[in-house]
Design a protein around this motif. Structure first.
Motif, short mmCIF file in Angstrom:
data_model
loop_
_atom_site.label_atom_id
_atom_site.label_comp_id
_atom_site.label_asym_id
_atom_site.label_seq_id
_atom_site.Cartn_x
_atom_site.Cartn_y
_atom_site.Cartn_z
N TRP A 154 -3.43 8.45 -22.67
CA TRP A 154 -2.85 7.15 -23.02
C TRP A 154 -3.65 5.99 -22.41
O TRP A 154 -3.73 4.91 -22.98
N MET A 155 -4.28 6.22 -21.24
CA MET A 155 -5.02 5.13 -20.58
C MET A 155 -6.24 4.71 -21.38
O MET A 155 -6.73 3.60 -21.23
N ASP A 156 -6.75 5.62 -22.24
CA ASP A 156 -7.90 5.26 -23.07
C ASP A 156 -7.54 4.20 -24.10
O ASP A 156 -8.41 3.49 -24.62
N LYS A 157 -6.25 4.07 -24.37
CA LYS A 157 -5.81 3.14 -25.42
C LYS A 157 -5.34 1.81 -24.85
O LYS A 157 -5.02 0.90 -25.60
N GLU A 158 -5.25 1.71 -23.53
CA GLU A 158 -4.74 0.49 -22.91
C GLU A 158 -5.76 -0.08 -21.94
O GLU A 158 -6.55 0.65 -21.34
N GLU A 159 -5.73 -1.38 -21.79
CA GLU A 159 -6.66 -2.03 -20.87
C GLU A 159 -6.22 -1.76 -19.45
O GLU A 159 -5.06 -1.98 -19.09
N PRO A 160 -7.09 -1.27 -18.57
CA PRO A 160 -6.69 -0.97 -17.20
C PRO A 160 -6.38 -2.22 -16.41
O PRO A 160 -6.84 -3.31 -16.73
N ALA A 161 -5.62 -2.06 -15.34
CA ALA A 161 -5.28 -3.18 -14.47
C ALA A 161 -6.55 -3.69 -13.79
O ALA A 161 -7.51 -2.97 -13.58
N GLN A 162 -6.54 -4.97 -13.42
CA GLN A 162 -7.74 -5.61 -12.90
C GLN A 162 -7.94 -5.43 -11.40
O GLN A 162 -9.04 -5.52 -10.90
N GLU A 163 -6.83 -5.19 -10.67
CA GLU A 163 -6.96 -5.09 -9.21
C GLU A 163 -7.63 -3.77 -8.83
O GLU A 163 -7.28 -2.71 -9.34
N ASN A 190 -4.39 2.25 -10.30
CA ASN A 190 -4.99 1.15 -11.08
C ASN A 190 -4.36 1.01 -12.46
O ASN A 190 -5.03 0.66 -13.44
N THR A 191 -3.06 1.30 -12.56
CA THR A 191 -2.35 1.12 -13.84
C THR A 191 -1.29 0.04 -13.67
O THR A 191 -1.13 -0.54 -12.59
N LYS A 192 -0.55 -0.20 -14.72
CA LYS A 192 0.51 -1.22 -14.68
C LYS A 192 1.78 -0.72 -13.99
O LYS A 192 2.71 -1.49 -13.77
N TYR A 193 1.83 0.56 -13.66
CA TYR A 193 3.06 1.15 -13.13
C TYR A 193 3.17 0.98 -11.62
O TYR A 193 2.19 1.16 -10.89
N LYS A 194 4.39 0.68 -11.17
CA LYS A 194 4.69 0.54 -9.76
C LYS A 194 5.28 1.84 -9.23
O LYS A 194 5.66 2.74 -10.00
N LEU A 195 5.39 1.94 -7.90
CA LEU A 195 5.97 3.12 -7.29
C LEU A 195 7.37 3.40 -7.85
O LEU A 195 7.72 4.54 -8.12
N GLY A 196 8.15 2.34 -8.02
CA GLY A 196 9.51 2.50 -8.53
C GLY A 196 9.58 2.96 -9.97
O GLY A 196 10.64 3.38 -10.43
N ASP A 197 8.47 2.90 -10.70
CA ASP A 197 8.45 3.35 -12.09
C ASP A 197 8.20 4.84 -12.23
O ASP A 197 8.38 5.40 -13.32
N LEU A 198 7.75 5.48 -11.15
CA LEU A 198 7.33 6.87 -11.25
C LEU A 198 8.51 7.82 -11.37
O LEU A 198 9.57 7.60 -10.77
N GLY A 199 8.28 8.89 -12.12
CA GLY A 199 9.29 9.95 -12.22
C GLY A 199 9.01 11.11 -11.30
O GLY A 199 9.88 11.94 -11.04
N VAL A 230 0.85 -1.19 0.00
CA VAL A 230 0.00 0.00 0.00
C VAL A 230 0.88 1.24 0.00
O VAL A 230 1.82 1.34 0.79
N CYS A 231 0.60 2.17 -0.90
CA CYS A 231 1.37 3.40 -1.01
C CYS A 231 0.51 4.57 -0.55
O CYS A 231 -0.60 4.77 -1.05
N LYS A 232 1.03 5.34 0.41
CA LYS A 232 0.35 6.53 0.89
C LYS A 232 1.20 7.74 0.56
O LYS A 232 2.41 7.73 0.76
N CYS A 278 -7.31 21.28 -7.11
CA CYS A 278 -6.10 20.84 -7.81
C CYS A 278 -6.24 19.37 -8.16
O CYS A 278 -6.65 18.56 -7.32
N SER A 279 -5.90 19.03 -9.39
CA SER A 279 -5.88 17.63 -9.82
C SER A 279 -4.47 17.08 -9.65
O SER A 279 -3.49 17.73 -10.02
N ILE A 280 -4.39 15.88 -9.09
CA ILE A 280 -3.10 15.28 -8.74
C ILE A 280 -2.79 14.14 -9.71
O ILE A 280 -3.62 13.24 -9.90
N TYR A 281 -1.59 14.18 -10.28
CA TYR A 281 -1.16 13.14 -11.21
C TYR A 281 0.24 12.65 -10.82
O TYR A 281 1.14 13.47 -10.54
N ALA A 282 0.42 11.35 -10.80
CA ALA A 282 1.76 10.78 -10.84
C ALA A 282 2.13 10.67 -12.31
O ALA A 282 1.28 10.78 -13.20
#
Length: 335
Positions: free
Chosen positions: A129-138, A90-99, A34-36, A50-54
């Motif tokens: 880009w998320m509109d073009k890819e299947e979202p993660a299932q979890e 809810n994407t394929k990216y992990k915490l370690g993938d973030l910039g 779990v990431c907080k 404000c909208s928040i994006y990783a």
């Protein structure tokens, strides 16, 4: 004990993609998948929401991952985002993938932090880009979901975006032991303990110390490694290093050593991780008396002799030093 990560990221205001003033920090904590992310910003003027994006980098493209929205209160923004460490938003990216993280406000206002040391350029961001890819299932439940009222079966099958909600409205949860800030990753057997929250003043002081280290050239005046991160400074640098100790800039013993050797020592004790302020000088009885009287009771010879008694240090060059008051937070690479 599962792998634990914790770090602080500093957030800056961006004006036409030019990095501006520091606006606060984000405390990122990952435990048990779990990431907080706790947001503590100030100076957020004229913003209703404000909208928040990783974001994660894919080649030259920055893929924006929506995390939620938060409404500032006055000029302050404080909220928490909670998501899965292995499926951020809810994407394929992990915490370690973030910039890093960006916050988009009204009127083209942007705030951001880059963890990968690559400058933020909004024209490189892709929000569709998320509109073009299947979202993660979890499914990651929103943190404002009430734990007392179980949801209906059909509601549990619906997916929702993780929301950012003010920390004060977060539902009560069992307390989680805090891990000491002295490590980004705590392994088995390491001690856990509580760590006080940083104030905006302490955050600014940490940033001032970081900038000072970038400006100064590191050196090593000692034969051993008991002192690390050694820098030559001047008296007026004390205002940046320690707000509470800046009066030492007028200390007569300090000024005497500075005028004789044209520098002071700013360093960190390897064992305690605490910062010290050192005044160059020669060890003798009269100078020891003056050093202690003016608040510099410790001496470390630059080239110590093999003997360890005080008599063996007589006539040696070194530094009279004392601990100084800096924020009690060590983050692996220093401030």
């Amino acid at each position: 004990m599962s792998e634990y990560k914790r770090f602080i990221a500093y957030v800056y205001e961006y004006m036409q993609e030019q990095k501006g003033s520091n606006r606060g920090f984000i405390k990122v904590e990952a435990r048990n998948s779990v990431c907080k992310m706790d947001f503590h910003l100030t100076g957020i003027q004229g913003q209703d929401k404000c909208s928040i994006y990783a974001y994660a980098r894919e080649g030259k493209e920055c893929r924006a991952i929506f995390l939620g929205t938060c409404a500032p209160r006055g000029d302050k923004l404080e909220c928490r985002v909670q998501t899965s460490e292995d499926q951020i938003g809810n994407t394929k990216y992990k915490l370690g993938d973030l910039g890093g993280i960006i916050l988009l406000g009204e009127g083209q206002k942007m705030y951001g932090t880059e963890w990968d040391d690559v400058p933020i350029r909004i024209q490189e961001f892709s929000f569709s880009w998320m509109d073009k890819e299947e979202p993660a299932q979890e499914e990651v439940p929103p943190i404002n979901e009430s734990p007392q009222e179980p949801r209906k079966e059909e509601e549990q099958e619906e997916k929702k975006e993780p929301d950012a909600v003010p920390a004060s409205q977060e539902p009560e949860q069992p307390p989680v032991p805090e891990v000491n800030e002295t490590a980004l990753e705590a392994g088995p057997g390491e001690t856990e303990g509580s760590v006080p929250e940083l104030t905006i003043e302490e955050i600014q002081q940490i940033e001032d110390i970081r900038q000072l280290k970038e400006e100064k050239e590191a050196f090593q005046p000692f034969c051993d490694q008991d002192m690390m991160e050694c820098y030559k400074i001047i008296p007026r640098d004390l205002e940046r290093i320690s707000r509470r100790d800046q009066a030492l800039a007028n200390n007569n013993f300090l000024l005497h050593g500075y005028y004789n050797y044209h520098h002071l020592l700013f360093a960190r004790e390897k064992e305690s991780k605490q910062y010290i302020l050192g005044v160059p000088g020669i060890y003798d009885h009269q100078e020891k008396f003056m050093a202690v009287m003016f608040g510099f009771p410790n001496f470390k010879a630059a080239r110590p002799s093999e003997e360890e008694d005080a008599a063996s240090q007589m006539g040696q060059f070194g530094y009279w030093y004392r601990l100084i008051d800096t924020p009690d937070l060590y983050q692996g690479d220093g401030f």
